[in-house]
Design a protein around this motif. Structure first.
Motif, PDB file in Angstrom:
ATOM      1  N   GLU A  28       0.835  -1.204   0.000  1.00 14.07           N
ATOM      2  CA  GLU A  28       0.000   0.000   0.000  1.00 14.07           C
ATOM      3  C   GLU A  28       0.872   1.258   0.000  1.00 14.07           C
ATOM      4  O   GLU A  28       0.577   2.236  -0.692  1.00 14.07           O
ATOM      5  N   GLN A  29       1.942   1.227   0.788  1.00 16.07           N
ATOM      6  CA  GLN A  29       2.865   2.378   0.817  1.00 16.07           C
ATOM      7  C   GLN A  29       3.481   2.595  -0.567  1.00 16.07           C
ATOM      8  O   GLN A  29       3.535   3.731  -1.063  1.00 16.07           O
ATOM      9  N   GLN A  30       3.897   1.493  -1.184  1.00 15.56           N
ATOM     10  CA  GLN A  30       4.483   1.602  -2.522  1.00 15.56           C
ATOM     11  C   GLN A  30       3.467   2.180  -3.510  1.00 15.56           C
ATOM     12  O   GLN A  30       3.811   2.998  -4.361  1.00 15.56           O
ATOM     13  N   ALA A  31       2.203   1.750  -3.349  1.00 19.72           N
ATOM     14  CA  ALA A  31       1.154   2.224  -4.267  1.00 19.72           C
ATOM     15  C   ALA A  31       0.972   3.732  -4.143  1.00 19.72           C
ATOM     16  O   ALA A  31       0.757   4.434  -5.142  1.00 19.72           O
ATOM     17  N   VAL A  32       1.074   4.255  -2.916  1.00 21.18           N
ATOM     18  CA  VAL A  32       0.944   5.702  -2.712  1.00 21.18           C
ATOM     19  C   VAL A  32       2.100   6.427  -3.414  1.00 21.18           C
ATOM     20  O   VAL A  32       1.893   7.391  -4.160  1.00 21.18           O
ATOM     21  N   TYR A  33       3.319   5.943  -3.193  1.00 19.86           N
ATOM     22  CA  TYR A  33       4.475   6.579  -3.856  1.00 19.86           C
ATOM     23  C   TYR A  33       4.335   6.514  -5.376  1.00 19.86           C
ATOM     24  O   TYR A  33       4.601   7.482  -6.093  1.00 19.86           O
ATOM     25  N   ALA A  34       3.892   5.353  -5.855  1.00 21.32           N
ATOM     26  CA  ALA A  34       3.768   5.160  -7.316  1.00 21.32           C
ATOM     27  C   ALA A  34       2.720   6.117  -7.886  1.00 21.32           C
ATOM     28  O   ALA A  34       2.911   6.705  -8.957  1.00 21.32           O
ATOM     29  N   TYR A  36       1.844   9.083  -6.707  1.00 15.39           N
ATOM     30  CA  TYR A  36       2.400  10.446  -6.756  1.00 15.39           C
ATOM     31  C   TYR A  36       3.434  10.580  -7.865  1.00 15.39           C
ATOM     32  O   TYR A  36       3.507  11.610  -8.535  1.00 15.39           O
ATOM     33  N   GLN A  37       4.228   9.510  -8.056  1.00 13.17           N
ATOM     34  CA  GLN A  37       5.235   9.578  -9.114  1.00 13.17           C
ATOM     35  C   GLN A  37       4.551   9.733 -10.467  1.00 13.17           C
ATOM     36  O   GLN A  37       4.943  10.554 -11.290  1.00 13.17           O
ATOM     37  N   ALA A 100      -8.804  12.694  -8.856  1.00 11.42           N
ATOM     38  CA  ALA A 100      -9.260  11.382  -8.389  1.00 11.42           C
ATOM     39  C   ALA A 100      -8.101  10.400  -8.252  1.00 11.42           C
ATOM     40  O   ALA A 100      -8.204   9.406  -7.534  1.00 11.42           O
ATOM     41  N   SER A 101      -6.982  10.668  -8.950  1.00 11.99           N
ATOM     42  CA  SER A 101      -5.845   9.745  -8.882  1.00 11.99           C
ATOM     43  C   SER A 101      -4.906  10.074  -7.716  1.00 11.99           C
ATOM     44  O   SER A 101      -3.957   9.351  -7.460  1.00 11.99           O
ATOM     45  N   ILE A 102      -5.145  11.169  -7.019  1.00 13.31           N
ATOM     46  CA  ILE A 102      -4.313  11.519  -5.856  1.00 13.31           C
ATOM     47  C   ILE A 102      -4.735  10.634  -4.679  1.00 13.31           C
ATOM     48  O   ILE A 102      -5.929  10.550  -4.370  1.00 13.31           O
ATOM     49  N   PRO A 103      -3.784   9.920  -4.038  1.00 15.32           N
ATOM     50  CA  PRO A 103      -4.165   8.953  -3.001  1.00 15.32           C
ATOM     51  C   PRO A 103      -5.100   9.522  -1.933  1.00 15.32           C
ATOM     52  O   PRO A 103      -6.032   8.843  -1.512  1.00 15.32           O
ATOM     53  N   ALA A 104      -4.876  10.763  -1.502  1.00 11.51           N
ATOM     54  CA  ALA A 104      -5.718  11.311  -0.438  1.00 11.51           C
ATOM     55  C   ALA A 104      -7.203  11.256  -0.802  1.00 11.51           C
ATOM     56  O   ALA A 104      -8.059  11.126   0.072  1.00 11.51           O
ATOM     57  N   ALA A 105      -7.518  11.347  -2.119  1.00 17.19           N
ATOM     58  CA  ALA A 105      -8.918  11.371  -2.549  1.00 17.19           C
ATOM     59  C   ALA A 105      -9.636  10.082  -2.171  1.00 17.19           C
ATOM     60  O   ALA A 105     -10.850  10.081  -1.965  1.00 17.19           O
ATOM     61  N   SER A 106      -8.899   8.962  -2.108  1.00 17.85           N
ATOM     62  CA  SER A 106      -9.558   7.683  -1.833  1.00 17.85           C
ATOM     63  C   SER A 106      -9.162   7.115  -0.472  1.00 17.85           C
ATOM     64  O   SER A 106      -9.561   6.027  -0.126  1.00 17.85           O
ATOM     65  N   MET A 107      -8.356   7.856   0.315  1.00 13.60           N
ATOM     66  CA  MET A 107      -7.860   7.266   1.562  1.00 13.60           C
ATOM     67  C   MET A 107      -8.278   8.057   2.798  1.00 13.60           C
ATOM     68  O   MET A 107      -7.645   7.956   3.837  1.00 13.60           O
TER      69      MET A 107
END
Lengths: 119, 391
Positions: A28-34, A36-37, A100-107
């Motif tokens: 999940e952490q990797q998915a957040v970094y990915a 943002y990248q 919608a692709s920014i992690p905060a939007a879904s977390m």
């Protein structure tokens, strides 16, 4: 058009709070970094700056010529701004898709999309 | 003379405005231009005769007026810049020019989810329905300045936030189409609960949508549903009193409109439609049969319940099941629904309990429904039911 995407982290776990961040699995952490990248690689995106958590904020007002400072952010802590980016897009639909692709939007947070006024 | 001209204007308004927005790239400017074109038509047509192609005449006139105005008024510099786009080049346009129909673009713009629902409704009625601000304000029981403000704010957001004037691309279309259908159905339901002209307006919008998206089964399904429900409108009230479907005088139903609705439903089914509007239209069609095919109605409600997960649909399924298997089977479903603040749950329960001879419980259920009701006609209906129990 140019849009500013204001990232409100809400209850989203971020590395700013190691305890919350540790609740996410490695994947999940990797998915957040990915995520943002991928956003930063979007040619329309001008990366903004991340902000330290709202507990570190100081809010300043001037009343009758006196500077008043209060501890904490202008809005409620959970609604405070966590970061931003600038996105050059054709229209609002494109900006909504990026938001919608920014992690905060879904977390646990939300993204506010605001057109930038161009003079 | 005035009435047919007004009707022509109503019919043309959405198309003319949509095309002018496409040409001018500005909602406000296009609206002013359209109004001016219609005003000129109102003066000239009775004297010169109606042009062969009224729509193209209105668009060409509106567009030429807008350009004249901008040339005259250099203070509108920002708008002039927009007009320098290639499509607004110095081309002569008259009523032989073929203009694209951009009503669909306009509809998707008005129903954009970045606008508040009430703004979407108002904007759709203004832009595509051609209702005046005063008419919309009356229909929604708000003061006219409030409605005017709502419309201004919505148009300002469209321009400032960059809401696109287009039919959404394929990956956004299903979601956006759902939003458009929901707004049209919302307008219909506002009208169905008494204000009939809104229901007629929604049907007009639904017809336009079905015509503009002929391969979209849900667009056909929504039109069919509205036609079939609206066909029973005359029978729904006796004076000011609400009449339930079972007690309605079907000679008051509009048979032609039911046929019309069924034809549209057939088209939706031929397109392999099975979405929520198509299923609801199929149910409405079955409700227009005598005797009714309750097992089929129950099966369709079951499908709709699966699709929507809506407890209200589940309540309707309970009614159908009660018709097939008896009131205790229906009551078992009703008692499993978590919808305690919904008046129809209690009135339905009351009816089933009455049929089972559990009069005291039936009375309590009707009283609970009565506590929750806001509409006078419904209140009188429930009071009649309660009085019948006492007797």
């Amino acid at each position: 058009m140019k849009y500013m995407l204001l990232i409100h982290q809400g209850t989203t776990p971020t590395p700013n709070s190691p305890e919350d961040w540790a609740r996410l699995s490695q994947d999940e952490q990797q998915a957040v970094y990915a995520a943002y990248q991928k956003i930063n690689e979007n040619p329309g995106v001008t990366a903004g700056l991340g902000l330290a958590p709202p507990e570190t904020a100081t809010t300043v007002r001037v009343q009758d010529g006196r500077t008043l400072t209060t501890d904490g952010p202008f809005v409620e802590t959970k609604e405070a701004l966590g970061g931003y980016l600038i996105f050059e897009a054709d229209d609002l639909d494109a900006a909504i898709e990026l938001a919608a692709s920014i992690p905060a939007a879904s977390m646990g947070g939300a993204i506010e999309v605001r057109p930038v006024v161009e003079w | 003379m005035v009435a047919p001209l007004e009707q022509a204007f109503r019919d043309q308004w959405g198309r003319v405005l949509a095309t002018l927005i496409g040409l001018l790239g500005d909602f406000d400017l296009a609206e002013e231009a359209a109004q001016e074109a219609f005003a000129i038509a109102a003066r000239r047509w009775p004297v010169d005769g109606t042009p062969d192609n009224p729509g193209a005449w209105l668009i060409a006139t509106g567009r030429n007026r807008a350009i004249d105005r901008i040339r005259r008024d250099r203070a509108l510099a920002a708008k002039t810049r927009r007009l320098q786009a290639p499509e607004a080049a110095e081309v002569e346009m008259d009523d032989t020019t073929i203009f694209p129909d951009e009503r669909l673009e306009l509809l998707f713009t008005c129903c954009h989810p970045a606008l508040a629902t009430e703004a979407q409704v108002a904007l759709t009625l203004r832009a595509l329905g051609g209702l005046t601000t005063a008419e919309i304000a009356r229909a929604f029981l708000v003061p006219e300045p409030t409605m005017a403000q709502r419309l201004v704010r919505a148009k300002r957001k469209i321009a400032a936030a960059g809401i696109p004037f287009r039919v959404p691309p394929a990956h956004l279309l299903p979601e956006r189409l759902d939003a458009v259908l929901a707004i049209v159905y919302l307008i219909f339901n506002e009208g169905y609960s008494g204000r009939g002209h809104l229901a007629a307006e929604a049907i007009r919008l639904g017809r336009a949508l079905a015509e503009l998206m002929p391969d979209e089964p849900e667009a056909q399904g929504l039109l069919a549903l509205m036609l079939l429900l609206d066909a029973r409108r005359e029978a729904r009230f006796r004076g000011d009193d609400l009449v339930l479907l079972d007690d309605q005088d079907h000679t008051l139903w509009d048979a032609t409109q039911i046929e019309d609705g069924r034809t549209v439903l057939d088209r939706a089914l031929a397109l392999h439609g099975h979405g929520p509007y198509v299923v609801q239209a199929a149910i409405a069609s079955l409700h227009a049969d005598r005797p009714r095919d309750w097992p089929q109605i129950a099966a369709l409600y079951s499908e709709l319940s699966r699709q929507t997960g809506s407890p209200v649909v589940e309540l309707n399924r309970a009614v159908a099941v009660a018709e097939v298997e008896g009131p205790s089977a229906g009551l078992a479903i009703v008692d499993s629904i978590d919808l305690d603040d919904y008046r129809y749950l209690h009135s339905t329960r009351g009816e089933m309990l009455r049929q089972l001879g559990r009069t005291d419980e039936a009375r309590d259920a009707y009283r609970r429904a009565l506590d929750l009701v806001h509409d006078d006609a419904e209140r009188r209906l429930l009071k009649r039911k309660l009085a019948e129990l006492a007797g």
